[in-house]
Motif scaffolding. Sequence first.
Motif, mmCIF file in Angstrom:
data_model
loop_
_atom_site.group_PDB
_atom_site.id
_atom_site.type_symbol
_atom_site.label_atom_id
_atom_site.label_comp_id
_atom_site.label_asym_id
_atom_site.label_seq_id
_atom_site.Cartn_x
_atom_site.Cartn_y
_atom_site.Cartn_z
ATOM 1 N N ASP A 1 2.253 1.109 5.380
ATOM 2 C CA ASP A 1 1.221 0.612 5.958
ATOM 3 C C ASP A 1 1.617 -0.550 7.040
ATOM 4 O O ASP A 1 1.769 -1.584 6.886
ATOM 5 C CB ASP A 1 0.431 -0.189 4.855
ATOM 6 C CG ASP A 1 -1.159 -0.980 5.396
ATOM 7 O OD1 ASP A 1 -1.238 -0.808 6.709
ATOM 8 O OD2 ASP A 1 -1.710 -1.691 4.547
ATOM 9 N N VAL A 2 1.588 0.051 8.227
ATOM 10 C CA VAL A 2 2.083 -0.694 9.502
ATOM 11 C C VAL A 2 1.211 -1.771 9.884
ATOM 12 O O VAL A 2 1.877 -2.957 9.923
ATOM 13 C CB VAL A 2 2.155 0.418 10.780
ATOM 14 C CG1 VAL A 2 2.667 -0.597 11.871
ATOM 15 C CG2 VAL A 2 3.127 1.278 10.462
ATOM 16 N N GLU A 3 -0.017 -1.677 9.703
ATOM 17 C CA GLU A 3 -0.970 -2.777 10.105
ATOM 18 C C GLU A 3 -0.853 -3.855 9.125
ATOM 19 O O GLU A 3 -1.123 -4.967 9.315
ATOM 20 C CB GLU A 3 -2.407 -2.419 10.196
ATOM 21 C CG GLU A 3 -2.649 -1.421 11.672
ATOM 22 C CD GLU A 3 -3.989 -1.207 11.911
ATOM 23 O OE1 GLU A 3 -5.182 -1.632 11.201
ATOM 24 O OE2 GLU A 3 -4.336 -0.218 12.511
ATOM 25 N N GLY A 4 -0.703 -3.611 7.806
ATOM 26 C CA GLY A 4 -0.992 -4.464 6.835
ATOM 27 C C GLY A 4 0.585 -4.934 6.288
ATOM 28 O O GLY A 4 0.908 -5.938 5.759
ATOM 29 N N GLU A 5 1.621 -4.669 7.168
ATOM 30 C CA GLU A 5 3.025 -4.940 7.064
ATOM 31 C C GLU A 5 3.332 -4.884 5.746
ATOM 32 O O GLU A 5 4.090 -5.740 4.954
ATOM 33 C CB GLU A 5 3.246 -6.059 7.701
ATOM 34 C CG GLU A 5 3.148 -6.235 9.067
ATOM 35 C CD GLU A 5 3.569 -7.536 9.725
ATOM 36 O OE1 GLU A 5 3.867 -8.434 8.956
ATOM 37 O OE2 GLU A 5 3.328 -7.746 11.145
#
Length: 122
Positions: free
Chosen positions: A108-112
């Motif tokens: 989950d790139v956006e949520g890191e």
Amino acid sequence: MFVPLTHSAIADTGTTLLMLPSAIAQAYYWQVPGAKSSAQAGGWVFPCGAALPDLTLHIGSYKAVIPGELMLFAPADTDDFETATSSSGFPFAIYGDVFFKAQFTVFDVEGERLGFAGKPEL
């Protein structure tokens, strides 16, 4: 054998093996008769006929189980196999392809963050 060792780790699809803290690697391979750390091989080696136990890595409340047969990497010579290595000298462990073969992983790139779920046994 459980080794309660808090450590930082990265999940790296470009790394083949597991690079584990020395204490975890040592505790795992002490369970394998004939296993030894080999500077020449760059990791742990063990007799070809050795049965490898499952490895469980605790990631938060999740327990990632890696079946022993996935811990095999490559022949180190005619009598031994090579497998996971120690992450000595690194500030973190590296969970490579061996880890991903046993886990569904969501990046989950956006949520890191990362998410994991075990794969059914084959």
